[in-house]
Design a protein around this motif. Structure first.
Motif, PDB file in Angstrom:
ATOM      1  N   SER A 212      27.005 -42.486 -45.045  1.00 41.71           N
ATOM      2  CA  SER A 212      25.796 -43.176 -44.592  1.00 41.71           C
ATOM      3  C   SER A 212      24.771 -42.170 -44.100  1.00 41.71           C
ATOM      4  CB  SER A 212      26.127 -44.132 -43.444  1.00 41.71           C
ATOM      5  OG  SER A 212      27.006 -45.132 -43.872  1.00 41.71           O
ATOM      6  N   ASP A 213      23.503 -42.484 -44.337  1.00 38.99           N
ATOM      7  CA  ASP A 213      22.421 -41.665 -43.796  1.00 38.99           C
ATOM      8  C   ASP A 213      22.288 -41.873 -42.290  1.00 38.99           C
ATOM      9  OD1 ASP A 213      21.421 -40.573 -46.322  1.00 38.99           O
ATOM     10  OD2 ASP A 213      20.829 -42.643 -46.740  1.00 38.99           O
ATOM     11  N   LEU A 214      22.658 -43.077 -41.842  1.00 43.28           N
ATOM     12  CA  LEU A 214      22.536 -43.417 -40.430  1.00 43.28           C
ATOM     13  C   LEU A 214      23.615 -44.426 -40.061  1.00 43.28           C
ATOM     14  CD1 LEU A 214      20.916 -43.300 -37.746  1.00 43.28           C
ATOM     15  CD2 LEU A 214      19.514 -45.161 -38.650  1.00 43.28           C
ATOM     16  N   VAL A 215      24.304 -44.162 -38.956  1.00 44.88           N
ATOM     17  CA  VAL A 215      25.288 -45.096 -38.414  1.00 44.88           C
ATOM     18  C   VAL A 215      24.805 -45.503 -37.022  1.00 44.88           C
ATOM     19  CG1 VAL A 215      27.687 -45.440 -37.670  1.00 44.88           C
ATOM     20  CG2 VAL A 215      27.193 -44.073 -39.715  1.00 44.88           C
ATOM     21  N   ILE A 216      24.762 -46.811 -36.800  1.00 45.12           N
ATOM     22  CA  ILE A 216      24.333 -47.374 -35.518  1.00 45.12           C
ATOM     23  C   ILE A 216      25.502 -48.158 -34.945  1.00 45.12           C
ATOM     24  CG2 ILE A 216      22.684 -48.900 -34.356  1.00 45.12           C
ATOM     25  CD1 ILE A 216      20.852 -48.508 -36.853  1.00 45.12           C
ATOM     26  N   GLY A 217      25.775 -47.968 -33.658  1.00 42.75           N
ATOM     27  CA  GLY A 217      26.863 -48.702 -33.030  1.00 42.75           C
ATOM     28  C   GLY A 217      26.565 -49.010 -31.575  1.00 42.75           C
ATOM     29  N   ASN A 218      27.206 -50.043 -31.065  1.00 39.56           N
ATOM     30  CA  ASN A 218      27.057 -50.486 -29.688  1.00 39.56           C
ATOM     31  C   ASN A 218      28.062 -49.724 -28.814  1.00 39.56           C
ATOM     32  OD1 ASN A 218      26.032 -52.233 -27.625  1.00 39.56           O
ATOM     33  ND2 ASN A 218      27.923 -53.408 -27.765  1.00 39.56           N
ATOM     34  N   LEU A 219      27.564 -48.722 -28.084  1.00 37.15           N
ATOM     35  CA  LEU A 219      28.448 -47.855 -27.310  1.00 37.15           C
ATOM     36  C   LEU A 219      28.764 -48.505 -25.960  1.00 37.15           C
ATOM     37  CD1 LEU A 219      29.994 -45.217 -27.222  1.00 37.15           C
ATOM     38  CD2 LEU A 219      27.959 -44.143 -26.254  1.00 37.15           C
ATOM     39  N   GLU A 220      30.009 -48.946 -25.808  1.00 36.28           N
ATOM     40  CA  GLU A 220      30.420 -49.638 -24.588  1.00 36.28           C
ATOM     41  C   GLU A 220      31.315 -48.806 -23.679  1.00 36.28           C
ATOM     42  OE1 GLU A 220      31.922 -53.583 -25.549  1.00 36.28           O
ATOM     43  OE2 GLU A 220      29.905 -54.306 -25.112  1.00 36.28           O
ATOM     44  N   CYS A 221      31.707 -47.626 -24.113  1.00 34.30           N
ATOM     45  CA  CYS A 221      32.557 -46.798 -23.257  1.00 34.30           C
ATOM     46  C   CYS A 221      31.686 -45.731 -22.606  1.00 34.30           C
ATOM     47  CB  CYS A 221      33.684 -46.174 -24.053  1.00 34.30           C
ATOM     48  SG  CYS A 221      33.149 -45.164 -25.434  1.00 34.30           S
ATOM     49  N   ILE A 222      31.541 -45.868 -21.309  1.00 39.94           N
ATOM     50  CA  ILE A 222      30.731 -44.938 -20.540  1.00 39.94           C
ATOM     51  C   ILE A 222      31.666 -43.945 -19.862  1.00 39.94           C
ATOM     52  CG2 ILE A 222      29.026 -44.789 -18.658  1.00 39.94           C
ATOM     53  CD1 ILE A 222      28.081 -46.306 -21.231  1.00 39.94           C
ATOM     54  N   ALA A 223      31.213 -42.708 -19.740  1.00 38.76           N
ATOM     55  CA  ALA A 223      32.043 -41.674 -19.107  1.00 38.76           C
ATOM     56  C   ALA A 223      32.389 -42.066 -17.677  1.00 38.76           C
ATOM     57  CB  ALA A 223      31.297 -40.344 -19.124  1.00 38.76           C
ATOM     58  N   GLU A 224      33.611 -41.722 -17.292  1.00 34.28           N
ATOM     59  CA  GLU A 224      34.026 -42.032 -15.925  1.00 34.28           C
ATOM     60  C   GLU A 224      33.189 -41.240 -14.928  1.00 34.28           C
ATOM     61  OE1 GLU A 224      38.165 -41.218 -15.615  1.00 34.28           O
ATOM     62  OE2 GLU A 224      37.942 -39.125 -16.164  1.00 34.28           O
ATOM     63  N   SER A 225      33.118 -41.760 -13.721  1.00 30.63           N
ATOM     64  CA  SER A 225      32.257 -41.199 -12.697  1.00 30.63           C
ATOM     65  C   SER A 225      33.061 -40.857 -11.450  1.00 30.63           C
ATOM     66  CB  SER A 225      31.176 -42.231 -12.343  1.00 30.63           C
ATOM     67  OG  SER A 225      30.511 -41.890 -11.156  1.00 30.63           O
ATOM     68  N   SER A 226      32.720 -39.752 -10.823  1.00 31.16           N
ATOM     69  CA  SER A 226      33.353 -39.407  -9.546  1.00 31.16           C
ATOM     70  C   SER A 226      32.789 -40.265  -8.417  1.00 31.16           C
ATOM     71  CB  SER A 226      33.132 -37.928  -9.233  1.00 31.16           C
ATOM     72  OG  SER A 226      31.747 -37.664  -9.088  1.00 31.16           O
ATOM     73  N   GLN A 227      31.683 -40.948  -8.685  1.00 27.36           N
ATOM     74  CA  GLN A 227      31.045 -41.814  -7.685  1.00 27.36           C
ATOM     75  C   GLN A 227      31.559 -43.245  -7.741  1.00 27.36           C
ATOM     76  OE1 GLN A 227      26.861 -41.291  -8.414  1.00 27.36           O
ATOM     77  NE2 GLN A 227      26.833 -39.311  -7.398  1.00 27.36           N
TER      78      GLN A 227
ATOM     79  N   LEU B 232      34.861 -50.644 -18.452  1.00 29.99           N
ATOM     80  CA  LEU B 232      35.361 -49.707 -19.453  1.00 29.99           C
ATOM     81  C   LEU B 232      34.918 -48.299 -19.084  1.00 29.99           C
ATOM     82  CD1 LEU B 232      34.458 -51.681 -22.706  1.00 29.99           C
ATOM     83  CD2 LEU B 232      36.589 -51.758 -21.397  1.00 29.99           C
ATOM     84  N   LYS B 233      35.790 -47.332 -19.348  1.00 30.76           N
ATOM     85  CA  LYS B 233      35.432 -45.941 -19.103  1.00 30.76           C
ATOM     86  C   LYS B 233      36.234 -45.053 -20.031  1.00 30.76           C
ATOM     87  CE  LYS B 233      38.654 -45.428 -15.267  1.00 30.76           C
ATOM     88  NZ  LYS B 233      38.760 -45.221 -13.829  1.00 30.76           N
ATOM     89  N   THR B 234      35.715 -43.860 -20.215  1.00 28.84           N
ATOM     90  CA  THR B 234      36.404 -42.884 -21.042  1.00 28.84           C
ATOM     91  C   THR B 234      36.193 -41.498 -20.452  1.00 28.84           C
ATOM     92  OG1 THR B 234      36.844 -42.220 -23.322  1.00 28.84           O
ATOM     93  CG2 THR B 234      34.520 -42.420 -22.690  1.00 28.84           C
ATOM     94  N   LYS B 235      36.904 -40.543 -20.980  1.00 25.67           N
ATOM     95  CA  LYS B 235      36.726 -39.140 -20.589  1.00 25.67           C
ATOM     96  C   LYS B 235      35.565 -38.567 -21.395  1.00 25.67           C
ATOM     97  CE  LYS B 235      40.655 -38.762 -18.198  1.00 25.67           C
ATOM     98  NZ  LYS B 235      40.666 -38.519 -16.766  1.00 25.67           N
TER      99      LYS B 235
END
Length: 176
Positions: free
Chosen positions: A39-54, A64-67
């Protein structure tokens, strides 16, 4: 004008088992990688946000969280645009959101639909491709329950039918 092949995929959540797969250097996307890389372009709904120390947004469940390093899997699926107007964008508060944006910038992945600047959250993403201009819009509805606290300093592009229709009419005059 050359045709542009765009793939739109759904929710991307690289949490739980994906963290372990990344640590073990196992590519869970090997069966679809070739298709998406064509594909020239892939679009996706990013639901995993990086974990936070706060911490996390305690108003919201599930969260949801990820490393940070697990977000590198986005290269395996050839993600070009991350849609952020979704109910998980503030799960790990501003720090998690900003860490995620840092990785996206490092990976040269564009994003839209949420921002730490309110006016930027509402902006469409305009792309030029082989003399053709396209616009990408991204909205979230209140009924998906993003549950941002009143003092949240991450802003979402909430859907409003009248405003959305006007944006589409206006953009049709500017893009292909």
């Amino acid at each position: 004008i050359k045709k542009m092949k765009i793939s739109i995929i759904g929710d991307i959540s690289l949490n739980n088992r994906y963290i372990d797969l990344y640590k073990k250097n196992i590519n869970p996307f090997s069966e679809i990688e070739t298709i998406l890389k064509a594909s020239d372009l892939v679009i996706g709904n990013l639901e995993c946000i990086a974990e936070s120390s706060q911490g996390e947004n305690l108003f919201k469940k599930p969260r949801l969280k990820t490393k940070l390093e697990t977000l590198n899997f986005l290269l395996n699926i050839n993600l070009g645009i991350a849609a952020f107007a979704n109910n998980h964008v503030y799960d790990n508060c501003r720090e998690g959101f900003e860490k995620t944006l840092g990785v996206l910038n490092d990976l040269a992945i564009s994003y839209l639909g949420a921002s730490t600047i309110e006016s930027n959250a509402n902006k469409p993403l305009l792309l030029n491709n082989n003399n053709a201009q396209i616009a990408i819009l991204n909205y979230v509805t209140h009924d998906t329950n993003p549950k941002l606290p009143e003092n949240a300093d991450v802003y979402l592009n909430f859907y409003n039918q009248e405003r959305s229709c006007k944006e589409i009419r206006d953009l049709k005059k500017q893009v292909n």
